[in-house]
Design a protein around this motif. Structure first.
Motif, PDB file in Angstrom:
ATOM      1  N   GLY A 117       0.767  -0.974  -0.056  1.00  0.00           N
ATOM      2  CA  GLY A 117       0.066  -0.028   0.081  1.00  0.00           C
ATOM      3  C   GLY A 117       0.783   1.268  -0.161  1.00  0.00           C
ATOM      4  O   GLY A 117       2.043   1.522   0.318  1.00  0.00           O
ATOM      5  N   GLY A 118       0.202   2.531  -0.305  1.00  0.00           N
ATOM      6  CA  GLY A 118       1.234   3.481  -0.367  1.00  0.00           C
ATOM      7  C   GLY A 118       1.274   4.202   0.905  1.00  0.00           C
ATOM      8  O   GLY A 118       0.104   4.476   1.458  1.00  0.00           O
ATOM      9  N   PHE A 119       2.460   4.640   1.212  1.00  0.00           N
ATOM     10  CA  PHE A 119       2.744   5.524   2.506  1.00  0.00           C
ATOM     11  C   PHE A 119       2.258   6.768   2.205  1.00  0.00           C
ATOM     12  O   PHE A 119       2.687   7.488   1.420  1.00  0.00           O
ATOM     13  CB  PHE A 119       4.180   5.352   2.859  1.00  0.00           C
ATOM     14  N   GLY A 134      -1.315  12.648 -12.540  1.00  0.00           N
ATOM     15  CA  GLY A 134      -0.919  13.464 -11.178  1.00  0.00           C
ATOM     16  C   GLY A 134      -0.262  12.512 -10.399  1.00  0.00           C
ATOM     17  O   GLY A 134       0.203  12.868  -9.305  1.00  0.00           O
ATOM     18  N   ALA A 135       0.484  11.573 -10.805  1.00  0.00           N
ATOM     19  CA  ALA A 135       1.432  10.616 -10.089  1.00  0.00           C
ATOM     20  C   ALA A 135       3.018  11.007 -10.612  1.00  0.00           C
ATOM     21  O   ALA A 135       3.337  11.588 -11.457  1.00  0.00           O
ATOM     22  CB  ALA A 135       1.203   9.376 -10.435  1.00  0.00           C
ATOM     23  N   ALA A 136       3.692  11.047  -9.506  1.00  0.00           N
ATOM     24  CA  ALA A 136       5.034  11.328  -9.732  1.00  0.00           C
ATOM     25  C   ALA A 136       6.031  10.225  -9.218  1.00  0.00           C
ATOM     26  O   ALA A 136       5.772   9.700  -8.229  1.00  0.00           O
ATOM     27  CB  ALA A 136       5.283  12.535  -8.732  1.00  0.00           C
ATOM     28  N   GLY A 256       3.565   2.783  -5.617  1.00  0.00           N
ATOM     29  CA  GLY A 256       4.940   3.644  -5.192  1.00  0.00           C
ATOM     30  C   GLY A 256       5.156   4.946  -5.750  1.00  0.00           C
ATOM     31  O   GLY A 256       6.229   5.213  -5.912  1.00  0.00           O
ATOM     32  N   ASN A 257       4.005   5.480  -6.421  1.00  0.00           N
ATOM     33  CA  ASN A 257       4.124   6.901  -6.862  1.00  0.00           C
ATOM     34  C   ASN A 257       3.482   8.008  -6.003  1.00  0.00           C
ATOM     35  O   ASN A 257       2.420   7.434  -5.202  1.00  0.00           O
ATOM     36  CB  ASN A 257       3.571   6.970  -8.296  1.00  0.00           C
ATOM     37  N   VAL A 258       3.861   8.962  -6.043  1.00  0.00           N
ATOM     38  CA  VAL A 258       3.315  10.014  -5.204  1.00  0.00           C
ATOM     39  C   VAL A 258       2.206  10.634  -5.704  1.00  0.00           C
ATOM     40  O   VAL A 258       2.232  11.072  -7.172  1.00  0.00           O
ATOM     41  CB  VAL A 258       4.435  11.338  -4.923  1.00  0.00           C
TER      42      VAL A 258
END
Length: 394
Positions: A117-119, A134-136, A256-258
């Motif tokens: 999952g994403g932190f 919108g993902a970095a 794993g993307n912002v």
């Protein structure tokens, strides 16, 4: 034993005196050494929990470096067994003080750092290079922490036990059991709904506010785990959820993307988080009422909450109204189409302070007023042998 520690104290004092100058002050290098030693010992003794203060850092890249250092300290402490000292002392303290069952001290729900999952990335961070959705990309080579993101869907296995029926006849002797949970706003709203119902009412209200919680920060407070534990132990006839006041922030997604606020990627990931939590609650509840965002004094914060509410309302519309109802608060306080006001004016002209001095949270009286539409829904949607009476603020 006392003599042993006395000798150690004398040795440390004599060693420290060597670093004093002629004025009796310690040298800068000695001060730096002591500070570094204290930080190192604290990090090692705290072991796995040392990641927690680093997770509160707003800057993404400083946080990443801190978390990597925390992992190194944790690995060393775990290998030497030193990471058990502080946790054991903490458990003894909680047991002796009687705080073991206090939610604020319960590590079962707070600070649950897991893999998968994403932190989340909270606060205003340096803008990463955004992609079209919108993902970095996260810089390679970093050991990023991730939160546990339960994947609860409609196809998930039902928990043991039965979901309460909607056809139960409720009365003062067998009241409708309502559980309200969410962020700090639930404190005044929960008390307000409870006051509306009154004592010995056919509607019984319980509520749990957790400051700074939300759909996003499941690493800070795991509502999934709390819901499973609470509703599996005791059945409730209806649930009321209020989350979103703290959700306007960037976070890591499952890949794993912002994901950056106000982008398609962020909205898709946020919808997924909302659905996951709602679906978890619906495994135990026959009906949920989802409260919308309030109108707040700060115009920037108000626009953020309006953005959150737009997404939440769209998610709620995907569910049948038989199981999920979205309850907008703005239509009641300050009123549909009206701007922020601390005071609510009743139909007979009486003024009641509805918002607290911070301009973001309701007063208890404001909670009573804004919960009146929800109270009416409960009276309409469930069966009662005696009609519940709403007790409005005087």
């Amino acid at each position: 034993m006392v003599n042993f520690f006395g000798k150690i104290r004398s040795f440390l004092k004599s060693a420290a005196d060597r670093y004093k100058n002629r004025d009796g002050c310690y040298s800068p290098n000695y001060v730096y050494f002591v500070i570094a030693l204290v930080i190192f010992c604290t990090a090692v003794l705290c072991g796995k929990s040392v990641w927690i203060p680093f997770s509160r850092i707003d800057n993404l890249y400083v946080r990443s470096a801190g978390l990597a250092a925390a992992d190194a300290f944790s690995a060393f402490a775990s290998g030497t067994g030193l990471d058990n000292i502080v946790p054991r002392a903490r458990r003894v303290f909680l047991s002796v003080s009687g705080l073991s069952d206090n939610l604020a001290w319960n590590e079962k729900y707070f600070n649950r750092r897991q893999t998968g999952g994403g932190f989340p990335v909270s606060g205003e961070n340096p803008s990463p290079s955004e992609s079209g959705d919108g993902a970095a990309s996260v810089p390679s080579g970093e050991n990023f922490a991730r939160e546990e993101m339960p994947q609860t869907t409609a196809s998930a296995a039902k928990p043991s036990g039965k979901v309460p029926s909607l056809n139960i006849l409720h009365s003062s002797a067998n009241p409708l059991r309502v559980y309200m949970f969410g962020d700090s706003q639930v404190y005044s709203l929960g008390i307000g709904l409870s006051r509306l119902a009154g004592k010995d009412s056919p509607v019984h209200v319980e509520y749990l506010p957790v400051h700074s919680s939300g759909f996003i920060r499941q690493d800070y407070f795991s509502w999934h785990k709390m819901i499973e534990d609470t509703f599996s132990k005791s059945p409730y006839n209806a649930g009321v959820i209020m989350l979103g006041m703290n959700d306007y922030q960037n976070f890591w997604n499952d890949d794993g993307n912002v994901v950056v606020k106000e982008t398609e990627g962020w909205e898709a990931a946020y919808r997924k988080k909302c659905i996951s939590l709602i679906d978890t609650a619906l495994l135990y509840l026959p009906r949920i009422y989802w409260l919308g965002m309030p109108v707040v004094k700060n115009s920037t914060y108000n626009s953020h909450l309006a953005y959150i509410e737009k997404i939440q309302a769209a998610v709620a519309s995907e569910y049948s109204p038989d199981v999920l109802v979205y309850v907008p608060l703005r239509d009641t306080v300050p009123g549909e189409g009206k701007s922020y006001s601390d005071v609510f004016v009743t139909p007979d002209g009486k003024q009641i302070k509805a918002m607290s001095d911070d301009g973001s949270h309701f007063t208890v009286e404001g909670g009573q007023i804004v919960m009146k539409p929800l109270f009416d829904m409960l009276c309409r949607d469930f069966l009662f042998s005696e009609l519940p009476i709403a007790h409005m603020p005087e």
